[in-house]
Design a protein around this motif. Structure first.
Motif, PDB file in Angstrom:
ATOM      1  N   THR A 166      34.258  45.108  50.353  1.00  0.00           N
ATOM      2  CA  THR A 166      35.455  44.716  49.507  1.00  0.00           C
ATOM      3  C   THR A 166      35.607  45.254  48.369  1.00  0.00           C
ATOM      4  N   ALA A 167      37.084  45.376  47.894  1.00  0.00           N
ATOM      5  CA  ALA A 167      37.278  45.841  46.809  1.00  0.00           C
ATOM      6  C   ALA A 167      38.405  45.311  46.054  1.00  0.00           C
ATOM      7  N   GLU A 168      38.588  45.474  44.762  1.00  0.00           N
ATOM      8  CA  GLU A 168      39.596  44.994  43.985  1.00  0.00           C
ATOM      9  C   GLU A 168      40.206  46.210  43.313  1.00  0.00           C
ATOM     10  N   LYS A 169      41.716  46.238  42.851  1.00  0.00           N
ATOM     11  CA  LYS A 169      42.257  47.213  42.147  1.00  0.00           C
ATOM     12  C   LYS A 169      42.351  46.698  40.879  1.00  0.00           C
ATOM     13  N   TRP A 170      41.593  47.321  39.919  1.00  0.00           N
ATOM     14  CA  TRP A 170      41.470  46.721  38.567  1.00  0.00           C
ATOM     15  C   TRP A 170      42.464  48.099  37.648  1.00  0.00           C
ATOM     16  N   GLU A 171      42.461  47.761  36.606  1.00  0.00           N
ATOM     17  CA  GLU A 171      43.368  48.607  35.857  1.00  0.00           C
ATOM     18  C   GLU A 171      42.823  50.019  35.917  1.00  0.00           C
ATOM     19  N   THR A 198      33.396  44.869  45.115  1.00  0.00           N
ATOM     20  CA  THR A 198      32.951  43.927  44.744  1.00  0.00           C
ATOM     21  C   THR A 198      32.150  43.065  45.580  1.00  0.00           C
ATOM     22  N   THR A 199      31.970  43.598  46.987  1.00  0.00           N
ATOM     23  CA  THR A 199      30.944  42.807  47.673  1.00  0.00           C
ATOM     24  C   THR A 199      30.666  44.003  48.865  1.00  0.00           C
ATOM     25  N   PHE A 200      29.471  43.877  49.225  1.00  0.00           N
ATOM     26  CA  PHE A 200      28.849  44.648  50.467  1.00  0.00           C
ATOM     27  C   PHE A 200      27.918  43.716  51.331  1.00  0.00           C
TER      28      PHE A 200
END
Length: 193
Positions: free
Chosen positions: A172-177, A183-185
């Motif tokens: 999973t991934a999050e879009k930061w600035e 974030t997880t694998f």
């Protein structure tokens, strides 16, 4: 931008299995991604339309995921994250746990040799409407040419016979600035690919 930090349980489960390490340390060393991941490929040419409105975001997610693995493999090959850019592509918690795994590799005198292949890697979901946009990546991990090498014994260590050589993994991934951050694998050794 505030983003929640998620446990990197999958990597901690996979590393001991694949690298013959034990335990999964917690630990958050407080590191924060310091720079943006590689830019997505060039935009769609003027006059053409994309069938997928999230195509450029998916490209950027895959670029971060690929870069994360490139940096992880550099670190695994020497059991040390120095000289890598791993912190650019993972959360602080994940980086802390990853460093704990590298410390265990150093203590055991092991490094990784060979290659890790990724087949049919794709972004299966993107949510750009969330407060912190998220994405899910599905990957087929192929570790058939990946081996744990003992620097103390100067020999390759056998992989556990029950260890699948090809299996599905989800990140999973999050879009930061600064861009997309993994974030997880989570590997799923029971799901062959």
């Amino acid at each position: 931008m505030t983003a929640r930090l998620m446990r990197w349980t999958g990597l901690c489960a996979a590393v001991p299995l694949v690298l013959a390490l034990t335990g999964c340390g917690g630990g958050d060393d407080g590191a924060k991604p310091s720079a943006a991941p590689p830019a997505a490929s060039s935009p769609t040419p003027a006059g053409s339309t994309s069938a997928d409105p999230d195509a450029s975001e998916k490209t950027a997610v895959l670029a971060s995921y690929t870069a994360m693995w490139t940096e992880q493999m550099k670190a695994y090959r020497k059991a040390d994250a120095k000289g890598t850019d791993l912190e650019r592509y993972v959360t602080a918690e994940a980086l802390g746990q990853f460093r704990n795994d590298l410390d265990r590799m150093k203590q055991a005198g092991t490094v990784v040799r060979g290659d890790l292949a990724h087949d049919d890697t794709k972004v299966t979901a993107v949510d750009m409407d969330a407060q912190t946009p998220t994405a899910t990546v599905q990957d087929c991990m192929d570790i058939s040419k990946w081996q744990t090498y003992s620097t103390k014994k100067d020999q390759a260590l056998p992989m556990p016979s029950a260890q699948p050589r090809r299996y599905v993994a989800t990140a999973t991934a999050e879009k930061w600035e600064d861009g997309w951050i993994i974030t997880t694998f989570t590997p799923d050794g029971a799901q062959a690919c």
